[in-house]
Design a protein around this motif. Structure first.
Motif, PDB file in Angstrom:
ATOM      1  N   VAL A 297       5.531  56.610  65.877  1.00 19.65           N
ATOM      2  CA  VAL A 297       6.158  55.340  65.549  1.00 19.65           C
ATOM      3  C   VAL A 297       7.341  55.592  64.633  1.00 19.65           C
ATOM      4  O   VAL A 297       7.215  56.234  63.604  1.00 19.65           O
ATOM      5  N   ALA A 298       8.506  55.056  65.024  1.00 16.93           N
ATOM      6  CA  ALA A 298       9.730  55.176  64.226  1.00 16.93           C
ATOM      7  C   ALA A 298       9.972  56.605  63.762  1.00 16.93           C
ATOM      8  O   ALA A 298      10.403  56.874  62.672  1.00 16.93           O
ATOM      9  N   GLY A 299       9.666  57.558  64.672  1.00 20.86           N
ATOM     10  CA  GLY A 299       9.905  58.949  64.311  1.00 20.86           C
ATOM     11  C   GLY A 299       8.808  59.528  63.443  1.00 20.86           C
ATOM     12  O   GLY A 299       8.846  60.684  63.092  1.00 20.86           O
ATOM     13  N   ALA A 300       7.815  58.718  63.080  1.00 22.45           N
ATOM     14  CA  ALA A 300       6.685  59.179  62.278  1.00 22.45           C
ATOM     15  C   ALA A 300       7.119  59.882  61.005  1.00 22.45           C
ATOM     16  O   ALA A 300       6.523  60.852  60.599  1.00 22.45           O
ATOM     17  N   ASP A 301       8.189  59.414  60.373  1.00 25.94           N
ATOM     18  CA  ASP A 301       8.609  59.947  59.085  1.00 25.94           C
ATOM     19  C   ASP A 301       7.497  59.664  58.080  1.00 25.94           C
ATOM     20  O   ASP A 301       7.190  58.506  57.805  1.00 25.94           O
ATOM     21  N   PRO A 302       6.860  60.706  57.537  1.00 30.03           N
ATOM     22  CA  PRO A 302       5.727  60.468  56.635  1.00 30.03           C
ATOM     23  C   PRO A 302       6.068  59.579  55.450  1.00 30.03           C
ATOM     24  O   PRO A 302       5.261  58.749  55.037  1.00 30.03           O
ATOM     25  N   ARG A 303       7.291  59.706  54.904  1.00 28.39           N
ATOM     26  CA  ARG A 303       7.674  58.854  53.768  1.00 28.39           C
ATOM     27  C   ARG A 303       7.772  57.403  54.201  1.00 28.39           C
ATOM     28  O   ARG A 303       7.426  56.492  53.457  1.00 28.39           O
ATOM     29  N   LEU A 304       8.260  57.166  55.430  1.00 26.88           N
ATOM     30  CA  LEU A 304       8.363  55.804  55.933  1.00 26.88           C
ATOM     31  C   LEU A 304       6.976  55.219  56.181  1.00 26.88           C
ATOM     32  O   LEU A 304       6.716  54.046  55.899  1.00 26.88           O
ATOM     33  N   LEU A 305       6.068  56.039  56.705  1.00 30.78           N
ATOM     34  CA  LEU A 305       4.689  55.591  56.893  1.00 30.78           C
ATOM     35  C   LEU A 305       4.073  55.194  55.555  1.00 30.78           C
ATOM     36  O   LEU A 305       3.405  54.164  55.439  1.00 30.78           O
ATOM     37  N   GLU A 306       4.326  56.021  54.537  1.00 28.50           N
ATOM     38  CA  GLU A 306       3.775  55.743  53.212  1.00 28.50           C
ATOM     39  C   GLU A 306       4.369  54.451  52.645  1.00 28.50           C
ATOM     40  O   GLU A 306       3.640  53.606  52.094  1.00 28.50           O
ATOM     41  N   THR A 307       5.671  54.275  52.775  1.00 29.54           N
ATOM     42  CA  THR A 307       6.327  53.069  52.262  1.00 29.54           C
ATOM     43  C   THR A 307       5.801  51.826  52.961  1.00 29.54           C
ATOM     44  O   THR A 307       5.532  50.803  52.330  1.00 29.54           O
ATOM     45  N   THR A 308       5.643  51.907  54.292  1.00 29.65           N
ATOM     46  CA  THR A 308       5.139  50.768  55.064  1.00 29.65           C
ATOM     47  C   THR A 308       3.726  50.406  54.639  1.00 29.65           C
ATOM     48  O   THR A 308       3.404  49.227  54.439  1.00 29.65           O
ATOM     49  N   SER A 309       2.891  51.407  54.495  1.00 31.38           N
ATOM     50  CA  SER A 309       1.511  51.164  54.073  1.00 31.38           C
ATOM     51  C   SER A 309       1.472  50.529  52.688  1.00 31.38           C
ATOM     52  O   SER A 309       0.714  49.582  52.440  1.00 31.38           O
ATOM     53  N   ALA A 310       2.310  51.029  51.772  1.00 31.93           N
ATOM     54  CA  ALA A 310       2.339  50.487  50.406  1.00 31.93           C
ATOM     55  C   ALA A 310       2.843  49.047  50.399  1.00 31.93           C
ATOM     56  O   ALA A 310       2.336  48.199  49.656  1.00 31.93           O
ATOM     57  N   LEU A 311       3.841  48.746  51.232  1.00 29.95           N
ATOM     58  CA  LEU A 311       4.381  47.386  51.297  1.00 29.95           C
ATOM     59  C   LEU A 311       3.330  46.413  51.820  1.00 29.95           C
ATOM     60  O   LEU A 311       3.152  45.314  51.279  1.00 29.95           O
ATOM     61  N   ILE A 312       2.612  46.808  52.874  1.00 30.79           N
ATOM     62  CA  ILE A 312       1.558  45.939  53.421  1.00 30.79           C
ATOM     63  C   ILE A 312       0.479  45.703  52.370  1.00 30.79           C
ATOM     64  O   ILE A 312       0.016  44.572  52.172  1.00 30.79           O
ATOM     65  N   ALA A 313       0.069  46.764  51.677  1.00 28.32           N
ATOM     66  CA  ALA A 313      -0.974  46.626  50.653  1.00 28.32           C
ATOM     67  C   ALA A 313      -0.508  45.712  49.516  1.00 28.32           C
ATOM     68  O   ALA A 313      -1.289  44.893  49.003  1.00 28.32           O
ATOM     69  N   ALA A 314       0.771  45.820  49.131  1.00 32.89           N
ATOM     70  CA  ALA A 314       1.288  44.997  48.041  1.00 32.89           C
ATOM     71  C   ALA A 314       1.321  43.518  48.427  1.00 32.89           C
ATOM     72  O   ALA A 314       1.017  42.641  47.604  1.00 32.89           O
ATOM     73  N   VAL A 315       1.684  43.224  49.671  1.00 30.33           N
ATOM     74  CA  VAL A 315       1.678  41.829  50.125  1.00 30.33           C
ATOM     75  C   VAL A 315       0.243  41.320  50.261  1.00 30.33           C
ATOM     76  O   VAL A 315      -0.051  40.166  49.935  1.00 30.33           O
ATOM     77  N   GLU A 316      -0.652  42.176  50.735  1.00 25.94           N
ATOM     78  CA  GLU A 316      -2.075  41.806  50.834  1.00 25.94           C
ATOM     79  C   GLU A 316      -2.606  41.306  49.488  1.00 25.94           C
ATOM     80  O   GLU A 316      -3.282  40.279  49.407  1.00 25.94           O
ATOM     81  N   ARG A 317      -2.312  42.062  48.432  1.00 19.73           N
ATOM     82  CA  ARG A 317      -2.821  41.703  47.106  1.00 19.73           C
ATOM     83  C   ARG A 317      -2.288  40.349  46.664  1.00 19.73           C
ATOM     84  O   ARG A 317      -3.024  39.546  46.078  1.00 19.73           O
ATOM     85  N   ARG A 318      -1.028  40.093  46.943  1.00 23.24           N
ATOM     86  CA  ARG A 318      -0.407  38.851  46.463  1.00 23.24           C
ATOM     87  C   ARG A 318      -0.793  37.643  47.309  1.00 23.24           C
ATOM     88  O   ARG A 318      -0.876  36.537  46.801  1.00 23.24           O
ATOM     89  N   MET A 319      -1.005  37.852  48.606  1.00 24.28           N
ATOM     90  CA  MET A 319      -1.337  36.739  49.495  1.00 24.28           C
ATOM     91  C   MET A 319      -2.840  36.595  49.714  1.00 24.28           C
ATOM     92  O   MET A 319      -3.282  35.666  50.393  1.00 24.28           O
ATOM     93  N   HIS A 320      -3.632  37.529  49.145  1.00 22.79           N
ATOM     94  CA  HIS A 320      -5.090  37.501  49.306  1.00 22.79           C
ATOM     95  C   HIS A 320      -5.467  37.425  50.784  1.00 22.79           C
ATOM     96  O   HIS A 320      -6.285  36.599  51.216  1.00 22.79           O
ATOM     97  N   ALA A 321      -4.837  38.300  51.566  1.00 20.94           N
ATOM     98  CA  ALA A 321      -5.077  38.314  53.006  1.00 20.94           C
ATOM     99  C   ALA A 321      -5.346  39.742  53.459  1.00 20.94           C
ATOM    100  O   ALA A 321      -4.970  40.701  52.786  1.00 20.94           O
ATOM    101  N   SER A 322      -5.990  39.883  54.602  1.00 22.00           N
ATOM    102  CA  SER A 322      -6.281  41.197  55.165  1.00 22.00           C
ATOM    103  C   SER A 322      -5.262  41.486  56.266  1.00 22.00           C
ATOM    104  O   SER A 322      -5.292  40.864  57.332  1.00 22.00           O
TER     105      SER A 322
END
Length: 692
Positions: A297-322
């Motif tokens: 996915v998107a070239g599987a850049d590990p840093r991009l994967l990490e950033t995407t995962s962190a962004l999703i987790a940060a929104v999860e915490r704020r929106m109280h959603a899974s």
């Protein structure tokens, strides 16, 4: 606020800086000389005073903004909407490239300076950047006193440069929207690029493509289809303007069907294409439309994967959603973030016509995404500024994911036409499902396909753009589906139902007459998809191996050569290793917080997909932050069936999951296969909507 581009860049640099900046550092940020910075500071200081911000200048220390955080945030907002009559350095270079690509003979420096309304030294400086940029397409910038300036290279390279320039600069609203929709003229760069890529030909090209069901166009993703359309339009526009492609000696003749379609496209535009142009256009029609030779996915850049995962987790915490399990969200963000971060890093302007409506209708989500982006993206790149326009696009991806979680079963079939982007089209689809549970969006298609789809394929068309159809055949809505539009759609549905009854049509969803034998095409398509997925998954898992490599003091190149050599000949292994190392030079291959690396590529030299894990007997350095003890090798042919490519992409995305990393750390081949089998089975069921 009226501000020049260089003044804007100076203030933006001061806003981003954690401390004092020297005049030299400001000069570098604004792409001007230190002397120009000193000359501009008086005007900058006056502009800042108007909004209550001071400019602190200390000899030997540097320059900084002097104001409380609230005023600095206000300044940032004002600056984003500040007006300027000047062209930025990036805009000037884009127009320079366009002028040189159009010219058949040398152009004088003073003529370029006059056209851009800048000095000759400024043009000379811009040409240095133009030279570096054009070299990527094999073009050479020739500059000689008394001769002028000229871009030399073959026509294929020039066409490649134009489409790359357009792809980096234009967005979907430029390519498919109506010009001057807000009453203001197009930006000169946008107007010039649309002319260069042959935008006026889009309608006729699409008509010819769909009339001939061109080269599997219906199977292409939205992005791949747009790329192919732009490439075709550039080629035909250049030929129409007198720029001819050279003959490719020794090249194999194109397939008859592709050659026939190439000729038909030319005739649609009133062009009589010679054999070499037919071969070129046919090559565009049959070529795999991808710029990435990776398999993830998107070239599987590990840093991009990490950033995407962190962004999703940060929104999860704020929106109280899974949200972590939403594959569409993850893949959409991965595709969006890579070019978005590049744009933000370069300071390019971003347009989001839906921003105000997003802020109004989704205020909580917008603020949550803004905080999450500030936390995660600035952690990746501390100097990165993320404007509200970009936050709006990210919010649409998350809004679509939140709406997906509330979807209800559907019954009425709808085709969706949306050119604002993948995130907005998905968001509209789930908004429709929420407000009208009976609706089932059966396809997200181009306006041309919608206009020519068989009537039995859908019950209604929902579009975000005007269509060349009678008004009773479709309804135009915004991607955010406000309350007024919801009521209008409800009335439209009632009217459509009444028209069907008046015509004696069978009600939507009615089954076949008693005793009739009608094949269930949806079920048949699901079975075909299931077979393709299953065959690909079994082939991939059967070939999976865990191997061990003795280092003996060898470097990563020698180890990759041995790993690739276990599945291919020496010549192929060398070619593939070169591609793997080239990708490593473009970005980190190390999976965050592990000593595991991912090496992946696609190449014509590779015969079949390969997935293997190699453990090293001792850790080695690869240029990453930490040494590597094992690496995952993912190889695939350049041309690979779409569903097999999806499976490899899904495996690369699994690297976000701790349990997959734990499984890889065991080096237990059976355990890893079992994990992959379970995850791929779940992915396949989800993709073909298989029910137990």
């Amino acid at each position: 606020m009226k501000v020049s581009q260089r003044q804007k860049k100076i203030v933006e640099a001061l806003l981003r800086a954690p401390g004092d900046l020297s005049a030299g550092e400001l000069a570098k940020a604004a792409d001007v000389s230190a002397r120009t910075v000193h000359r501009e500071l008086a005007d900058v200081e006056s502009l800042l005073a108007d909004v209550g911000v001071g400019l602190q200048k200390k000899a030997g220390a540097g320059i900084r903004l002097d104001a409380d955080p609230g005023r600095l945030e206000a300044l940032e907002r004002i600056l984003r909407h500040a007006e300027s009559d000047e062209l930025s350095a990036t805009d000037r270079r884009t127009l320079l490239l366009c002028a040189l690509l159009e010219a058949d003979e040398p152009v004088k420096l003073f003529a370029l300076a006059h056209e851009l309304q800048v000095t000759t030294p400024t043009v000379t400086s811009d040409l240095d950047e133009v030279e570096r940029w054009a070299a990527r397409d094999g073009l050479t910038l020739v500059r000689r006193r008394g001769y002028g300036v000229q871009l030399e290279g073959d026509e294929a390279g020039k066409r490649s440069a134009i489409r790359r320039l357009a792809w980096e600069t234009l967005d979907d609203s430029d390519l498919f929207g109506r010009p001057e929709t807000d009453g203001r003229p197009l930006h000169p760069v946008t107007a010039k690029l649309l002319e260069s890529i042959g935008k006026p030909h889009f309608f006729r090209l699409e008509r010819a493509l769909w009339a001939n069901e061109a080269a599997g166009a219906k199977e292409l993703s939205e992005t791949a289809y747009t790329r192919k359309l732009v490439r075709l339009s550039v080629a035909l526009a250049r030929f129409g303007a007198g720029h001819r492609i050279g003959a490719s000696g020794g090249a194999a003749p194109p397939p008859d069907a592709a050659a026939a379609l190439a000729g038909a496209l030319g005739r649609e535009l009133g062009l009589d294409l010679p054999p070499e142009e037919i071969a070129y256009v046919a090559g565009v029609l049959t070529e795999d439309e991808t710029d990435d030779d990776g398999v993830g996915v998107a070239g599987a850049d590990p840093r991009l994967l990490e950033t995407t995962s962190a962004l999703i987790a940060a929104v999860e915490r704020r929106m109280h959603a899974s949200l972590a399990g939403d594959r569409q969200l993850r893949e959409g963000l991965l595709q969006h973030l890579e070019p978005a971060i590049a744009r933000l890093r370069e300071g390019g302007s971003i347009r989001n016509p839906l921003l105000q409506q997003i802020k109004k209708d989704y205020e909580t989500l917008f603020l949550s995404v803004k905080e999450a982006a500030k936390e995660t993206l600035r952690q990746r790149e501390p100097g990165l500024t993320v404007p509200d326009e970009e936050i709006g696009f990210l919010a649409m991806h998350f809004g679509a994911a939140l709406e997906r979680a509330k979807q209800l079963p559907d019954a009425v079939r709808a085709l969706l036409v949306c050119t604002s982007g993948i995130g907005s089209s998905k968001m509209l689809a789930v908004r429709l499902a929420k407000e009208f549970p009976q609706l089932n969006v059966v396809g997200n298609v181009s306006w041309y396909e919608a206009a020519h789809s068989p009537k039995d394929r859908y019950d209604l068309i929902v579009s975000t753009v005007d269509l060349p159809l009678p008004p009773e055949q479709y309804i135009k809505l915004s991607p955010l589906l406000n309350e007024e539009e919801t009521d209008r759609l409800r009335r439209f549905l009632r009217g459509a139902a009444e028209r069907k009854r008046a015509q004696g049509a069978a009600p939507t969803g009615a089954g076949p007459p008693a005793g009739a034998s009608v094949p269930n095409e949806d079920a048949l398509e699901r079975l075909r998809a299931l077979k393709q997925y299953a065959d690909g998954a079994v082939r991939l898992l059967d070939s999976f191996v865990v191997g061990r490599l003795a280092t003996f003091g060898r470097g990563i190149r020698e180890l990759l050569l041995e790993a690739c050599g276990r599945t291919a000949s020496a010549d192929v292994a060398k070619a593939v290793t070169d591609r793997l190392l080239e990708r490593e030079r473009q970005g980190s291959v190390l999976i965050p917080d592990t000593d595991l690396a991912l090496f992946h590529t696609r190449s014509d030299a590779i015969e079949a997909p390969t997935l293997a894990l190699f453990r090293l007997d001792e850790k080695i350095e690869t240029g990453a932050d930490r040494p590597v003890s094992r690496f995952l090798l993912m190889l695939a042919p350049k041309r690979l069936p779409k569903r097999e490519l999806e499976l490899l992409s899904e495996i690369s995305a699994m690297l976000l999951q701790e349990d997959f990393i734990d499984a890889l750390q065991t080096d237990d081949e059976a355990c890893i296969k079992q994990y992959l089998s379970y995850q791929l089975e779940a992915y396949i069921k989800n993709n073909i909507e298989w029910s137990e």
